[in-house]
Design a protein around this motif. Structure first.
Motif, PDB file in Angstrom:
ATOM      1  N   SER A 198       0.807  -1.224   0.000  1.00  0.00           N
ATOM      2  CA  SER A 198       0.000   0.000   0.000  1.00  0.00           C
ATOM      3  C   SER A 198       0.840   1.274   0.000  1.00  0.00           C
ATOM      4  O   SER A 198       0.299   2.366   0.051  1.00  0.00           O
ATOM      5  CB  SER A 198      -0.942   0.006   1.201  1.00  0.00           C
ATOM      6  OG  SER A 198      -0.174  -0.112   2.375  1.00  0.00           O
ATOM      7  N   ARG A 199       2.167   1.113  -0.057  1.00  0.00           N
ATOM      8  CA  ARG A 199       3.000   2.332  -0.101  1.00  0.00           C
ATOM      9  C   ARG A 199       3.164   2.784  -1.557  1.00  0.00           C
ATOM     10  O   ARG A 199       4.242   2.748  -2.119  1.00  0.00           O
ATOM     11  CB  ARG A 199       4.377   2.078   0.528  1.00  0.00           C
ATOM     12  CG  ARG A 199       4.384   1.612   1.975  1.00  0.00           C
ATOM     13  CD  ARG A 199       3.852   2.627   2.967  1.00  0.00           C
ATOM     14  NE  ARG A 199       4.290   4.005   2.767  1.00  0.00           N
ATOM     15  CZ  ARG A 199       5.266   4.590   3.441  1.00  0.00           C
ATOM     16  NH1 ARG A 199       5.928   3.914   4.337  1.00  0.00           N
ATOM     17  NH2 ARG A 199       5.574   5.845   3.222  1.00  0.00           N
ATOM     18  N   TYR A 200       2.056   3.245  -2.127  1.00  0.00           N
ATOM     19  CA  TYR A 200       2.061   3.554  -3.562  1.00  0.00           C
ATOM     20  C   TYR A 200       3.147   4.541  -3.953  1.00  0.00           C
ATOM     21  O   TYR A 200       3.889   4.324  -4.908  1.00  0.00           O
ATOM     22  CB  TYR A 200       0.689   4.087  -3.977  1.00  0.00           C
ATOM     23  CG  TYR A 200      -0.409   3.120  -3.680  1.00  0.00           C
ATOM     24  CD1 TYR A 200      -0.518   1.929  -4.392  1.00  0.00           C
ATOM     25  CD2 TYR A 200      -1.313   3.371  -2.663  1.00  0.00           C
ATOM     26  CE1 TYR A 200      -1.504   1.018  -4.097  1.00  0.00           C
ATOM     27  CE2 TYR A 200      -2.307   2.456  -2.361  1.00  0.00           C
ATOM     28  CZ  TYR A 200      -2.399   1.289  -3.078  1.00  0.00           C
ATOM     29  OH  TYR A 200      -3.373   0.384  -2.779  1.00  0.00           O
ATOM     30  N   SER A 201       3.215   5.647  -3.207  1.00  0.00           N
ATOM     31  CA  SER A 201       4.153   6.691  -3.610  1.00  0.00           C
ATOM     32  C   SER A 201       5.591   6.198  -3.547  1.00  0.00           C
ATOM     33  O   SER A 201       6.401   6.527  -4.409  1.00  0.00           O
ATOM     34  CB  SER A 201       3.987   7.919  -2.718  1.00  0.00           C
ATOM     35  OG  SER A 201       2.750   8.513  -2.999  1.00  0.00           O
ATOM     36  N   VAL A 202       5.890   5.400  -2.514  1.00  0.00           N
ATOM     37  CA  VAL A 202       7.259   4.892  -2.409  1.00  0.00           C
ATOM     38  C   VAL A 202       7.518   3.898  -3.543  1.00  0.00           C
ATOM     39  O   VAL A 202       8.605   3.852  -4.119  1.00  0.00           O
ATOM     40  CB  VAL A 202       7.500   4.251  -1.032  1.00  0.00           C
ATOM     41  CG1 VAL A 202       8.978   3.977  -0.837  1.00  0.00           C
ATOM     42  CG2 VAL A 202       7.004   5.160   0.073  1.00  0.00           C
ATOM     43  N   GLN A 203       6.510   3.092  -3.873  1.00  0.00           N
ATOM     44  CA  GLN A 203       6.647   2.179  -5.027  1.00  0.00           C
ATOM     45  C   GLN A 203       6.995   2.960  -6.288  1.00  0.00           C
ATOM     46  O   GLN A 203       7.851   2.558  -7.071  1.00  0.00           O
ATOM     47  CB  GLN A 203       5.324   1.455  -5.284  1.00  0.00           C
ATOM     48  CG  GLN A 203       5.122   0.228  -4.452  1.00  0.00           C
ATOM     49  CD  GLN A 203       3.828  -0.476  -4.856  1.00  0.00           C
ATOM     50  OE1 GLN A 203       3.490  -0.554  -6.029  1.00  0.00           O
ATOM     51  NE2 GLN A 203       3.104  -0.968  -3.872  1.00  0.00           N
ATOM     52  N   PHE A 204       6.294   4.095  -6.472  1.00  0.00           N
ATOM     53  CA  PHE A 204       6.563   4.913  -7.662  1.00  0.00           C
ATOM     54  C   PHE A 204       7.986   5.456  -7.617  1.00  0.00           C
ATOM     55  O   PHE A 204       8.660   5.550  -8.641  1.00  0.00           O
ATOM     56  CB  PHE A 204       5.550   6.058  -7.775  1.00  0.00           C
ATOM     57  CG  PHE A 204       4.146   5.589  -8.046  1.00  0.00           C
ATOM     58  CD1 PHE A 204       3.871   4.244  -8.301  1.00  0.00           C
ATOM     59  CD2 PHE A 204       3.081   6.489  -8.055  1.00  0.00           C
ATOM     60  CE1 PHE A 204       2.577   3.816  -8.553  1.00  0.00           C
ATOM     61  CE2 PHE A 204       1.783   6.053  -8.310  1.00  0.00           C
ATOM     62  CZ  PHE A 204       1.528   4.729  -8.549  1.00  0.00           C
ATOM     63  N   ALA A 205       8.425   5.812  -6.410  1.00  0.00           N
ATOM     64  CA  ALA A 205       9.791   6.327  -6.278  1.00  0.00           C
ATOM     65  C   ALA A 205      10.800   5.244  -6.658  1.00  0.00           C
ATOM     66  O   ALA A 205      11.806   5.518  -7.320  1.00  0.00           O
ATOM     67  CB  ALA A 205      10.037   6.815  -4.851  1.00  0.00           C
ATOM     68  N   VAL A 206      10.521   3.997  -6.253  1.00  0.00           N
ATOM     69  CA  VAL A 206      11.411   2.890  -6.634  1.00  0.00           C
ATOM     70  C   VAL A 206      11.451   2.772  -8.156  1.00  0.00           C
ATOM     71  O   VAL A 206      12.508   2.578  -8.758  1.00  0.00           O
ATOM     72  CB  VAL A 206      10.941   1.552  -6.007  1.00  0.00           C
ATOM     73  CG1 VAL A 206      11.803   0.399  -6.501  1.00  0.00           C
ATOM     74  CG2 VAL A 206      11.002   1.623  -4.499  1.00  0.00           C
ATOM     75  N   MET A 207      10.278   2.911  -8.787  1.00  0.00           N
ATOM     76  CA  MET A 207      10.232   2.814 -10.262  1.00  0.00           C
ATOM     77  C   MET A 207      11.094   3.899 -10.883  1.00  0.00           C
ATOM     78  O   MET A 207      11.884   3.637 -11.795  1.00  0.00           O
ATOM     79  CB  MET A 207       8.796   2.983 -10.758  1.00  0.00           C
ATOM     80  CG  MET A 207       7.902   1.820 -10.435  1.00  0.00           C
ATOM     81  SD  MET A 207       6.276   2.081 -11.175  1.00  0.00           S
ATOM     82  CE  MET A 207       5.335   0.880 -10.270  1.00  0.00           C
ATOM     83  N   VAL A 208      10.945   5.124 -10.397  1.00  0.00           N
ATOM     84  CA  VAL A 208      11.715   6.233 -10.972  1.00  0.00           C
ATOM     85  C   VAL A 208      13.207   5.967 -10.787  1.00  0.00           C
ATOM     86  O   VAL A 208      13.991   6.073 -11.739  1.00  0.00           O
ATOM     87  CB  VAL A 208      11.320   7.574 -10.319  1.00  0.00           C
ATOM     88  CG1 VAL A 208      12.248   8.689 -10.799  1.00  0.00           C
ATOM     89  CG2 VAL A 208       9.877   7.913 -10.634  1.00  0.00           C
ATOM     90  N   LEU A 209      13.592   5.568  -9.563  1.00  0.00           N
ATOM     91  CA  LEU A 209      15.014   5.348  -9.293  1.00  0.00           C
ATOM     92  C   LEU A 209      15.582   4.229 -10.156  1.00  0.00           C
ATOM     93  O   LEU A 209      16.699   4.334 -10.665  1.00  0.00           O
ATOM     94  CB  LEU A 209      15.228   5.014  -7.812  1.00  0.00           C
ATOM     95  CG  LEU A 209      15.148   6.190  -6.841  1.00  0.00           C
ATOM     96  CD1 LEU A 209      15.314   5.702  -5.413  1.00  0.00           C
ATOM     97  CD2 LEU A 209      16.208   7.232  -7.171  1.00  0.00           C
ATOM     98  N   SER A 210      14.805   3.148 -10.347  1.00  0.00           N
ATOM     99  CA  SER A 210      15.411   2.055 -11.098  1.00  0.00           C
ATOM    100  C   SER A 210      15.371   2.321 -12.597  1.00  0.00           C
ATOM    101  O   SER A 210      16.057   1.650 -13.360  1.00  0.00           O
ATOM    102  CB  SER A 210      14.783   0.695 -10.747  1.00  0.00           C
ATOM    103  OG  SER A 210      13.406   0.760 -10.798  1.00  0.00           O
ATOM    104  N   ALA A 211      14.587   3.307 -13.029  1.00  0.00           N
ATOM    105  CA  ALA A 211      14.618   3.669 -14.448  1.00  0.00           C
ATOM    106  C   ALA A 211      15.780   4.607 -14.746  1.00  0.00           C
ATOM    107  O   ALA A 211      16.232   4.709 -15.886  1.00  0.00           O
ATOM    108  CB  ALA A 211      13.304   4.330 -14.853  1.00  0.00           C
ATOM    109  N   LEU A 212      16.271   5.293 -13.706  1.00  0.00           N
ATOM    110  CA  LEU A 212      17.272   6.343 -13.934  1.00  0.00           C
ATOM    111  C   LEU A 212      18.579   5.894 -14.617  1.00  0.00           C
ATOM    112  O   LEU A 212      18.991   6.531 -15.580  1.00  0.00           O
ATOM    113  CB  LEU A 212      17.595   7.058 -12.616  1.00  0.00           C
ATOM    114  CG  LEU A 212      16.668   8.224 -12.269  1.00  0.00           C
ATOM    115  CD1 LEU A 212      17.126   8.892 -10.991  1.00  0.00           C
ATOM    116  CD2 LEU A 212      16.598   9.235 -13.400  1.00  0.00           C
ATOM    117  N   PRO A 213      19.235   4.813 -14.140  1.00  0.00           N
ATOM    118  CA  PRO A 213      20.533   4.490 -14.752  1.00  0.00           C
ATOM    119  C   PRO A 213      20.461   4.314 -16.270  1.00  0.00           C
ATOM    120  O   PRO A 213      21.259   4.910 -17.003  1.00  0.00           O
ATOM    121  CB  PRO A 213      20.929   3.174 -14.074  1.00  0.00           C
ATOM    122  CG  PRO A 213      20.202   3.175 -12.790  1.00  0.00           C
ATOM    123  CD  PRO A 213      18.918   3.909 -13.029  1.00  0.00           C
ATOM    124  N   SER A 214      19.469   3.545 -16.756  1.00  0.00           N
ATOM    125  CA  SER A 214      19.421   3.327 -18.199  1.00  0.00           C
ATOM    126  C   SER A 214      19.020   4.617 -18.916  1.00  0.00           C
ATOM    127  O   SER A 214      19.430   4.868 -20.046  1.00  0.00           O
ATOM    128  CB  SER A 214      18.484   2.176 -18.562  1.00  0.00           C
ATOM    129  OG  SER A 214      17.218   2.378 -18.019  1.00  0.00           O
TER     130      SER A 214
END
Lengths: 293, 287
Positions: B249-265
């Motif tokens: 249920s931590r939606y916003s943190v989940q989204f933050a994980v998505m953003v962070l893991s998209a960053l390197p590529s």
């Protein structure tokens, strides 16, 4: 010269590592698949020889397998009918724009393709979420709340949603390849068109499109192959469900292997899958003459 | 005189209108294409409950930066990024060296069956990785390399090398032979010819191979999901996978994980977009 370049020992040493990698990573696993596909191996149990029973089951009884094939074909045609025309249109538009804008939009459009399928798939699951997803909110905002639903668990909309997401993910690839094709049309052709007064639709259908045909063929075949190999997105979004409404071969294979532990049967699916891919590739090589490669 | 003048003017106006329309279409489509990414980034900066707002976007007031620190730590971002760099880096290195050596052996050396072996390697491009998941799982289990980086590196190399060899052989056929002839006269060995004479010339093909191997393996996760089970060696895509099942249920943190893991590529793409565009279209278009 020939003495150095024809030295058997050197050649052997140069080629050996690469060949070993291919044997270990591709050939041996597939041969093993072939062998296990003739057994009834389940999980860690012993492999009991059952002949062609698994194959007979695939071809006569296994509805899910054939539904998966049909889904792959539909995806392939959806690429052709919906994704490719849009890709080509934007490739032409990009070329027309020129200057900085051309570069900026070209770079932008490919961005979803470099982001992990993991991220984009989970992102779409959230966007289509029935309670907080933004898609239903947008529908409500433009007065179409009647359409709002749980897109990914409604059997009537799940496949279309999945198709849409896959095409969204692949848009950049298609566009980039068409764009390279458009760029390959020489300036002379455009000049000749200008002199002859061919513009707009006439130019497109009688000059541009025929010149792009080789690229169209490549893109269509690449699309067909990627449709066959589709797995990751479906695996992450619906896992083939509900029922088999969004099932694809690779995902089905994975389920049979790692959830149902039907090792023998899953390997038979793998063998049929490899054969299908090779056949499509042979057709690809027959249809498309890739020159000078 | 005035006539042509007005004609020019209307032609100019027409051009301007067409240009504006093109801009409008492009921008609209770009917004549609990007909206999902914008939405996720937007709500990665809000409170978890803000996701339920009826609005389409929401100004994060104030931005919840702690979502990102939580994502960074609990999403194992750093560890998984390092793992990905190690696994993909090793893969790239092996693929680059093997493609160079094989490319040379297939285009320059004279031996029987060269074409047959080349075909054998190129067929690898057509095999779906998914068909090798189960047999490789059984083989790796037998050899005790499940849950080690080798379980990823072996198949990654095997499935990336064919494209590398394809690119390399295509490129090497266009290199004139004179340089090597001189080298052979001077008594140069094959290894020295490959690494001192050929390697510098093949730089652009090398870059394409490196870029494509990166793109094809950096985001790969289905093999990781099959061959790895502990946190020790998992790669970056697993940050999202694991976080979304642990912190439902931590939606916003989940989204933050998505953003962070998209960053390197994303960063790699911004830096190398020309090379990536070239690599993706390689083989599809002549020239």
């Amino acid at each position: 010269m020939d003495k150095v370049l024809g030295n058997k020992k050197t050649i052997f040493l140069l080629v050996l590592p690469g060949i070993l990698v291919m044997i270990a990573g591709v050939l041996f696993p597939i041969l093993m698949s072939g062998y296990l596909s003739l057994t009834s191996m389940q999980g860690g149990g012993a492999a009991k020889f059952v002949g062609l029973q698994n194959y007979i089951k695939i071809f006569t009884k296994d509805k899910t397998f054939w539904v998966s094939i049909v889904h792959a074909i539909i995806l392939g045609f959806s690429y052709m009918l919906f994704q490719h025309p849009i890709c080509m249109g934007f490739a032409l538009l990009l070329d027309k724009m020129g200057g900085k804008a051309e570069k900026v939009f070209r770079v932008l459009f490919f961005i979803p393709c470099v982001i992990s399928i993991m991220v984009t798939s989970k992102m779409w699951v959230n966007i289509l979420n029935p309670t907080f997803g933004v898609f239903n909110k947008v529908l409500t905002a433009i007065g179409m709340e009647g359409l709002a639903r749980n897109w990914l668990s409604d059997p009537n909309t799940v496949f279309i949603s999945v198709l849409f997401i896959i095409m969204w993910q692949g848009f950049g690839y298609g566009m980039l390849i068409y764009y390279a094709g458009v760029k390959g049309i020489s300036g002379d052709v455009n000049e000749a068109c200008q002199i002859d007064g061919a513009t707009g639709f006439r130019k497109f259908f009688s000059v541009t499109l025929p010149l792009l045909m080789p690229v169209v063929k490549v893109n269509v075949t690449l699309g067909m192959i990627s449709a066959l190999k589709q797995m990751e997105t479906v695996f992450l979004i619906t896992d083939g469900g509900p029922g088999d409404r969004s099932q694809f071969i690779a995902n089905y294979l994975y389920q049979q292997a790692f959830r149902a532990f039907k090792y023998g049967y899953a390997n038979a699916i793998a063998v049929v899958f490899v054969v299908i891919c090779l056949v499509v590739t042979v057709i690809y090589n027959k249809v498309i003459v890739v020159e000078d490669l | 005189m005035t006539n042509t003048h007005t004609l020019n003017k209307t032609a100019k106006q027409k051009k301007l209108i067409i240009k504006s329309i093109m801009w409008a279409i492009m921008s609209l489509f770009a917004v549609l294409q990007f909206f999902p990414l914008i939405w996720v980034t937007n709500f990665s900066l809000t409170k978890d409950s803000d996701v339920f707002t009826s609005g389409i976007l929401k100004v994060p007031d104030p931005p919840e930066w702690q979502n990102y620190s939580l994502a960074w730590v609990n999403g194992n971002i750093l560890k998984y990024t390092i793992n990905s760099m190690f696994v993909v880096g090793t893969t790239i290195l092996i693929v680059a060296v093997l493609s160079l050596i094989l490319g040379y052996a297939f285009t320059r050396m004279k031996w029987k069956f060269a074409n047959a072996w080349l075909t054998f390697i190129l067929i690898g491009m057509m095999i779906p990785i998914h068909t090798t998941l189960l047999p490789n799982f059984l083989i790796f289990r037998q050899f005790n390399i499940l849950d080690t980086p080798l379980a990823l590196i072996i198949p990654y190399v095997a499935f990336s090398m064919p494209l590398g060899v394809f690119i390399m052989t295509g490129f090497m056929r266009s290199i004139p032979r004179e340089l090597e002839e001189a080298a052979v006269m001077d008594g140069c060995g094959v290894m020295r010819i490959i690494f001192q004479i050929i390697l510098p010339i093949t730089k652009s093909a090398m870059v394409t191979i490196i870029v494509m191997t990166f793109i094809n393996n950096w985001n790969e996760f289905i093999m990781g999901a099959t061959f790895l089970s502990s946190v020790m060696w998992k790669t970056l895509p697993f940050a999202v996978y694991e976080f979304s099942s642990q912190y439902v249920s931590r939606y916003s943190v989940q989204f933050a994980v998505m953003v962070l893991s998209a960053l390197p590529s994303l960063i790699v793409y911004i830096c190398l977009n020309e090379q990536i565009a070239k690599g993706v279209t390689f083989g599809a278009v002549k020239g």
